[in-house]
Write a protein that holds these residues in place. Structure first.
Motif, PDB file in Angstrom:
ATOM      1  N   SER A 124       0.792  -1.251   0.000  1.00  0.00           N
ATOM      2  CA  SER A 124       0.000   0.000   0.000  1.00  0.00           C
ATOM      3  C   SER A 124       0.818   1.292   0.000  1.00  0.00           C
ATOM      4  N   ALA A 125       1.976   1.232  -0.678  1.00  0.00           N
ATOM      5  CA  ALA A 125       2.781   2.456  -0.834  1.00  0.00           C
ATOM      6  C   ALA A 125       2.086   3.418  -1.802  1.00  0.00           C
ATOM      7  N   ALA A 126       2.500   4.678  -1.751  1.00  0.00           N
ATOM      8  CA  ALA A 126       2.044   5.631  -2.763  1.00  0.00           C
ATOM      9  C   ALA A 126       2.826   5.333  -4.044  1.00  0.00           C
ATOM     10  N   MET A 127       2.106   5.030  -5.127  1.00  0.00           N
ATOM     11  CA  MET A 127       2.755   4.699  -6.402  1.00  0.00           C
ATOM     12  C   MET A 127       2.834   5.946  -7.279  1.00  0.00           C
ATOM     13  N   PRO A 128       4.030   6.491  -7.514  1.00  0.00           N
ATOM     14  CA  PRO A 128       4.122   7.634  -8.426  1.00  0.00           C
ATOM     15  C   PRO A 128       3.822   7.182  -9.861  1.00  0.00           C
ATOM     16  N   LEU A 129       3.010   7.964 -10.558  1.00  0.00           N
ATOM     17  CA  LEU A 129       2.649   7.644 -11.944  1.00  0.00           C
ATOM     18  C   LEU A 129       3.468   8.548 -12.865  1.00  0.00           C
ATOM     19  N   VAL A 130       4.510   7.963 -13.452  1.00  0.00           N
ATOM     20  CA  VAL A 130       5.437   8.782 -14.254  1.00  0.00           C
ATOM     21  C   VAL A 130       5.690   8.070 -15.572  1.00  0.00           C
ATOM     22  N   SER A 131       5.416   8.747 -16.682  1.00  0.00           N
ATOM     23  CA  SER A 131       5.627   8.056 -17.956  1.00  0.00           C
ATOM     24  C   SER A 131       7.101   8.075 -18.352  1.00  0.00           C
TER      25      SER A 131
ATOM     26  N   GLY B  26      24.550   8.760 -18.306  1.00  0.00           N
ATOM     27  CA  GLY B  26      23.623   7.775 -17.771  1.00  0.00           C
ATOM     28  C   GLY B  26      22.248   7.998 -18.329  1.00  0.00           C
ATOM     29  N   ALA B  27      21.311   7.238 -17.810  1.00  0.00           N
ATOM     30  CA  ALA B  27      19.933   7.349 -18.283  1.00  0.00           C
ATOM     31  C   ALA B  27      19.008   6.875 -17.176  1.00  0.00           C
ATOM     32  N   PRO B  28      17.792   7.356 -17.162  1.00  0.00           N
ATOM     33  CA  PRO B  28      16.863   6.927 -16.111  1.00  0.00           C
ATOM     34  C   PRO B  28      16.309   5.530 -16.370  1.00  0.00           C
ATOM     35  N   ARG B  29      15.708   4.953 -15.330  1.00  0.00           N
ATOM     36  CA  ARG B  29      14.964   3.706 -15.529  1.00  0.00           C
ATOM     37  C   ARG B  29      13.694   4.031 -16.313  1.00  0.00           C
ATOM     38  N   ASP B  30      12.989   2.990 -16.757  1.00  0.00           N
ATOM     39  CA  ASP B  30      11.739   3.237 -17.484  1.00  0.00           C
ATOM     40  C   ASP B  30      10.735   3.922 -16.569  1.00  0.00           C
ATOM     41  N   GLY B  31       9.793   4.625 -17.177  1.00  0.00           N
ATOM     42  CA  GLY B  31       8.714   5.234 -16.399  1.00  0.00           C
ATOM     43  C   GLY B  31       7.867   4.159 -15.720  1.00  0.00           C
ATOM     44  N   THR B  32       6.958   4.581 -14.850  1.00  0.00           N
ATOM     45  CA  THR B  32       6.136   3.600 -14.125  1.00  0.00           C
ATOM     46  C   THR B  32       4.812   3.358 -14.832  1.00  0.00           C
ATOM     47  N   VAL B  33       4.553   4.120 -15.873  1.00  0.00           N
ATOM     48  CA  VAL B  33       3.278   3.959 -16.573  1.00  0.00           C
ATOM     49  C   VAL B  33       3.552   3.589 -18.029  1.00  0.00           C
ATOM     50  N   ASN B  34       2.860   2.568 -18.517  1.00  0.00           N
ATOM     51  CA  ASN B  34       2.919   2.271 -19.946  1.00  0.00           C
ATOM     52  C   ASN B  34       1.516   1.969 -20.441  1.00  0.00           C
ATOM     53  N   ARG B  35       1.406   1.391 -21.631  1.00  0.00           N
ATOM     54  CA  ARG B  35       0.073   1.185 -22.214  1.00  0.00           C
ATOM     55  C   ARG B  35      -0.789   0.212 -21.399  1.00  0.00           C
ATOM     56  N   GLN B  36      -0.102  -0.684 -20.683  1.00  0.00           N
ATOM     57  CA  GLN B  36      -0.861  -1.688 -19.923  1.00  0.00           C
ATOM     58  C   GLN B  36      -1.395  -1.143 -18.596  1.00  0.00           C
ATOM     59  N   GLY B  37      -0.634  -0.253 -17.983  1.00  0.00           N
ATOM     60  CA  GLY B  37      -1.047   0.238 -16.668  1.00  0.00           C
ATOM     61  C   GLY B  37       0.146   0.810 -15.939  1.00  0.00           C
ATOM     62  N   ALA B  38       0.172   0.630 -14.593  1.00  0.00           N
ATOM     63  CA  ALA B  38       1.244   1.248 -13.805  1.00  0.00           C
ATOM     64  C   ALA B  38       1.911   0.198 -12.918  1.00  0.00           C
ATOM     65  N   THR B  39       3.182   0.489 -12.542  1.00  0.00           N
ATOM     66  CA  THR B  39       3.943  -0.436 -11.705  1.00  0.00           C
ATOM     67  C   THR B  39       4.336   0.245 -10.396  1.00  0.00           C
ATOM     68  N   CYS B  40       4.225  -0.493  -9.294  1.00  0.00           N
ATOM     69  CA  CYS B  40       4.624   0.049  -7.988  1.00  0.00           C
ATOM     70  C   CYS B  40       6.151  -0.052  -7.864  1.00  0.00           C
ATOM     71  N   LEU B  41       6.793   1.060  -7.519  1.00  0.00           N
ATOM     72  CA  LEU B  41       8.255   1.049  -7.409  1.00  0.00           C
ATOM     73  C   LEU B  41       8.722   0.297  -6.159  1.00  0.00           C
ATOM     74  N   VAL B  42       7.839   0.155  -5.167  1.00  0.00           N
ATOM     75  CA  VAL B  42       8.233  -0.495  -3.912  1.00  0.00           C
ATOM     76  C   VAL B  42       8.134  -2.019  -4.019  1.00  0.00           C
ATOM     77  N   CYS B  43       7.018  -2.549  -4.551  1.00  0.00           N
ATOM     78  CA  CYS B  43       6.841  -4.003  -4.553  1.00  0.00           C
ATOM     79  C   CYS B  43       6.721  -4.598  -5.952  1.00  0.00           C
ATOM     80  N   ASP B  44       6.844  -3.776  -6.992  1.00  0.00           N
ATOM     81  CA  ASP B  44       6.784  -4.229  -8.385  1.00  0.00           C
ATOM     82  C   ASP B  44       5.422  -4.751  -8.829  1.00  0.00           C
ATOM     83  N   THR B  45       4.424  -4.602  -8.011  1.00  0.00           N
ATOM     84  CA  THR B  45       3.077  -4.994  -8.444  1.00  0.00           C
ATOM     85  C   THR B  45       2.667  -4.124  -9.629  1.00  0.00           C
ATOM     86  N   THR B  46       2.035  -4.779 -10.629  1.00  0.00           N
ATOM     87  CA  THR B  46       1.508  -3.951 -11.718  1.00  0.00           C
ATOM     88  C   THR B  46       0.000  -3.852 -11.574  1.00  0.00           C
ATOM     89  N   VAL B  47      -0.515  -2.687 -11.917  1.00  0.00           N
ATOM     90  CA  VAL B  47      -1.970  -2.488 -11.801  1.00  0.00           C
ATOM     91  C   VAL B  47      -2.517  -2.004 -13.136  1.00  0.00           C
TER      92      VAL B  47
END
Ligand SMILES: C[S@@+](CC[C@H](N)C(=O)[O-])C[C@H]1O[C@@H](n2cnc3c(N)ncnc32)[C@H](O)[C@@H]1O
Ligand SMILES: [Zn+2]
Length: 394
Positions: free
Chosen positions: A231-238, A272-293
């Motif tokens: 139940s972490a706050a999931m930042p939504l970042v493309s 360097g370069a950043p990691r992928d965003g947390t939002v894609n066409r399928q939905g969003a990913t939690c950065l803390v537990c990797d759950t996708t929603v």
């Protein structure tokens, strides 16, 4: 009457027009045409060139090709002077262009109508060339900008300014040709509004760590992670990129604290370069537990008013240009101090109501942060206050 070809149908000095159009972008700062943003606003140089070349006859109407070429080069010379930014108000340059227009139109040039006038560049340039100018647009904002640009200034042509500072100066009776008097007043009352706004809401805008002016705060919206163990706050970042420019690469690195189930953001620069965003066409990913929603979860959270925001980066500017700064708690505290006294609670409609209401954003107020609402509110108050000031002074 035989049809006479216009210059635009035969040839144009495109290289010069293109060069001047591109150059104009970086130097027109502070010009009335930048009064308000308009989409796909055309460069003034291009509008001026098109108007001139649409009205002036091509020399091939009257001359054999050899001679026509010489004459065309002469017209190109006028046109090339005409499109230079520095010559925008040069009476000699404009006079030469106007004389050619008169010559090609039997001293009776047609009025110019731009039915899709947008930011008003074409009517503005028509007016500059001494032509009767008309414009219309479907969008009332475009109409307002164009009115401010081409309809209001002529009403004050030749008049002295009314503000006390200019009145107090010796020689105020002097030379207020064209819109100079009006321009003085716009500068004076514009500065008055700016200074008043700073007094009223300046305290809501903290500086950067070295006193830089902040030009933007970049927030990420968040929703709750549905994993009960997280139940972490999931930042939504493309995308975590801030700048991809070669020498000025910058991006946001999310720093995850799995214990506390929290995400912080650090600004990185260099190679360097950043990691992928947390939002894609399928939905969003939690950065803390990797759950996708799926998006349905994000939308449901939005509609349940569980959407929050987390400050991701601060964008500041100083003499050396733009820089990106890791946010501090202080910047969040300042943002939270803003409490708008009025909110535009009208329901979104039209195109604005297509997507965002799916995420629980249903009113115009929902589209802005509290600090943005306070600023908009302050400036709209100041518009009517400035009007009163003008009446008082005039
Ligand atoms: C590309 S912009 C014009 C830009 C303008 N030449 C300038 O330099 O600022 C096109 C404009 O057409 C307007 N427009 C679109 N459909 C229209 C219609 N049916 N009637 C009037 N204006 C319309 C849009 O609102 C927009 O301002
Ligand atoms: Zn999670």
């Amino acid at each position: 009457m035989t049809y006479r070809k216009k210059l635009i149908e035969v040839a144009l000095p495109l290289d010069t027009i293109n060069k001047e159009s591109a150059r104009e972008k970086s130097i027109r700062h502070g010009h009335p045409s930048t009064l308000h943003l308009w989409w796909a606003r055309r460069p003034l140089a291009a509008c001026r060139a098109v108007l001139f070349a649409s009205l002036v006859d091509d020399p091939s109407n009257d001359l054999p090709e050899e001679e026509a070429k010489v004459e065309r080069d002469r017209l190109f010379g006028i046109l090339e002077d005409l499109v230079k930014w520095e010559n925008s108000n040069d009476e000699n340059v404009l006079g030469r262009a106007q004389a050619e227009i008169m010559r090609s139109t039997g001293n009776n040039p047609p009025p110019v109508l731009d039915p899709f006038c947008g930011g008003g560049s074409i009517p503005l340039e028509a007016q500059r060339l001494g032509l009767e100018a008309h414009g219309s647009d479907l969008n009332p904002v475009a109409v307002l900008i164009t009115k401010a640009l081409i309809e209001i200034p002529p009403k004050f042509a030749g008049k002295p300014p009314v503000n006390p500072e200019s009145r107090g100066k010796i020689g105020n009776e002097g030379n207020w040709r064209g819109a100079r008097g009006l321009a003085e007043d716009v500068r004076y009352y514009g500065k008055w509004m700016r200074d008043e706004a700073e007094k009223r809401i300046g305290h809501l805008y903290p500086k950067g760590p070295n006193g830089e002016t902040v030009i933007a705060w970049l927030w990420a919206r968040t929703v709750r992670c549905p994993n009960p163990a997280c139940s972490a706050a999931m930042p939504l970042v493309s995308s975590f990129w801030l700048s991809k420019k070669t020498a000025k690469k910058a991006w946001v690195e999310p720093v995850v604290d799995r214990e506390k189930k929290e995400v912080r953001f650090t600004v990185m620069t260099g190679e360097g370069a950043p990691r992928d965003g947390t939002v894609n066409r399928q939905g969003a990913t939690c950065l803390v537990c990797d759950t996708t929603v799926p998006f349905s979860h994000v939308r449901a959270e939005g509609r349940a008013k569980h959407m929050e925001q987390k400050l991701m980066a601060v964008v500041a500017e100083d003499e050396r240009g733009r820089k990106y700064i890791t946010p501090t708690e202080q910047h969040v505290v300042f943002a939270n101090k803003a409490k708008p006294s009025w909110r535009p609670e009208a329901e979104l409609y039209g195109k604005a109501a297509v997507n965002v209401p799916l995420y629980g954003l249903t009113t115009f107020a929902d589209l802005f942060t509290n600090r943005q609402l306070v600023a908009l509110d302050t400036f709209s108050d100041l518009v009517s206050e400035a009007r009163k000031e003008v009446y008082k002074d005039a």
